[in-house]
Enzyme design. Structure first.
Site, PDB file in Angstrom:
ATOM      1  N   CYS A  98       0.838  -1.206   0.000  1.00 28.84           N
ATOM      2  CA  CYS A  98       0.000   0.000   0.000  1.00 28.84           C
ATOM      3  C   CYS A  98       0.869   1.250   0.000  1.00 28.84           C
ATOM      4  O   CYS A  98       0.613   2.204  -0.738  1.00 28.84           O
ATOM      5  CB  CYS A  98      -0.916  -0.024   1.216  1.00 28.84           C
ATOM      6  SG  CYS A  98      -2.080   1.352   1.284  1.00 28.84           S
ATOM      7  N   CYS A 193      -4.118  -1.825   5.698  1.00 33.28           N
ATOM      8  CA  CYS A 193      -4.080  -0.466   5.148  1.00 33.28           C
ATOM      9  C   CYS A 193      -5.366  -0.122   4.421  1.00 33.28           C
ATOM     10  O   CYS A 193      -5.760  -0.824   3.488  1.00 33.28           O
ATOM     11  CB  CYS A 193      -2.885  -0.370   4.198  1.00 33.28           C
ATOM     12  SG  CYS A 193      -2.683   1.216   3.396  1.00 33.28           S
TER      13      CYS A 193
END
Length: 355
Positions: A98, A193
């Site tokens: 991420c 995330c």
């Protein structure tokens, strides 16, 4: 200076906005949407609440704010990677990807390119050595997040700012309380995330389903239980096995036959190892370790933890290395990232995927 601040609505990015304002900057706050308002998948999303907090922070400190979407990119490059790794029996780290592809990849490509710096609420620091930016560990060893940033490259790193990197978590909380920020008492997110505090097992079940298989005691070869799919488990896991007489640990997985091999806690030699091989090994900003044809002292992490492990590293191929730990470590999980630090633990230097 023209600064973009990635704001999530959490206490860390909120205080990062305050720190930048105190330093004389007026950052533009960016909230990244990934379109996770998916009630069919029982996701615990708080995006509307998050957005309202970011709006409040922007108004309080007189900052511009933008809401942007990276939904398609997130599902292709982060969750696509995660599901592929899980199906292959590996243990992915979506947070690393991420940061690499979303926060400091596509965001930079679409919006960050118009700013001199990109700031976040990560607990990390930047250290300049010979005019090159290196990733340095945070003041707070418990909250340090450099392992999640270890797949960034020098170009990405050179543009970053970490306004709370030299602060302890309690200092951040105290500033948030003094400033009456709505996130002051908000719990830290422990989830994947952007997905928040979801039920991970339920999340995986929604996408990969279930398939019953055997749980086998590695020492006796005896079937001692059933599971609903190897993809729900990771190497070293002890919770959620539903076995009595434990503790039991997942030692290895037979992907082809959907079998989990476990060991009772009374056989620690089956749960620990001291050698890791990393594929795709690369430095973030440059090699400060010297000639890796010989065993070179380092510290490293093989999972997200405050503790560093000492050992040595040596090249075994173009992008592969061998790490020998000074002490046995538990739960070496293929697919996770091995993150390399300087021996004094001050710089995060490199990473690779545990094979």
């Amino acid at each position: 200076m023209n600064i973009a601040l990635l704001a999530s609505g959490g206490v860390d990015s909120s205080v990062a906005a305050y720190q930048l304002k105190e330093a004389g900057y007026t950052p533009t706050l960016f909230y990244i949407r990934i379109g996770m308002e998916d009630k069919d998948h029982n996701l615990d999303c708080h995006s509307e609440e998050d957005i309202e907090i970011v709006r409040y922070i922007a108004r309080k400190y007189g900052c511009p704010m933008e809401i942007v979407s990276l939904h398609d990119e997130y599902w292709e490059y982060v969750m696509g990677y995660a599901f592929d790794a899980i199906k292959r029996g590996l243990t992915p780290n979506p947070d690393v990807m991420c940061n690499k592809y979303i926060k400091f990849g596509f965001f930079e490509k679409y919006w960050g390119k118009d700013f001199e710096k990109i700031a976040t609420g990560h607990y990390a620091n930047i250290q300049i050595i010979d005019n090159i930016a290196y990733l340095a560990t945070a003041k707070d060893p418990i909250k340090d997040q450099t392992d999640f940033l270890a797949q960034l490259n020098q170009i990405q790193l050179s543009k970053l700012m970490f306004p709370i990197g030299n602060m302890m978590k309690n200092e951040v909380r105290n500033i948030a309380l003094q400033q009456n920020l709505p996130s002051a008492k908000r719990k830290d997110s422990q989830g994947i995330c952007f997905l928040g505090n979801i039920n991970y097992t339920q999340f995986i079940r929604n996408y990969l389903g279930e398939k019953e298989g055997n749980i086998i005691d590695l020492t006796t070869g005896r079937v001692i239980g059933k599971h609903k799919g190897y993809w729900f488990y990771t190497i070293g896991q002890r919770k959620g096995l539903g076995l009595g007489g434990g503790p039991w640990f997942v030692i290895k997985k037979d992907i082809e036959h959907n079998i989990l091999y476990v060991s009772n806690g009374s056989y620690p030699e089956l749960q620990y190892g001291n050698i890791l091989y990393l594929n795709g090994f690369r430095f973030i900003s440059g090699n400060l370790l010297g000639d890796l044809s010989q065993e070179t002292p380092i510290t490293f992490k093989n999972r997200h933890t405050p503790e560093f492990t000492t050992g040595t590293i040596q090249h075994t191929g173009n992008d592969t290395v061998k790490i020998i730990s000074d002490k046995p470590i538990q739960g070496i999980a293929p697919g996770q990232f091995g993150v390399i630090y300087s021996y004094d633990q001050k710089l995060c230097l490199a990473s690779g995927i545990i094979r």
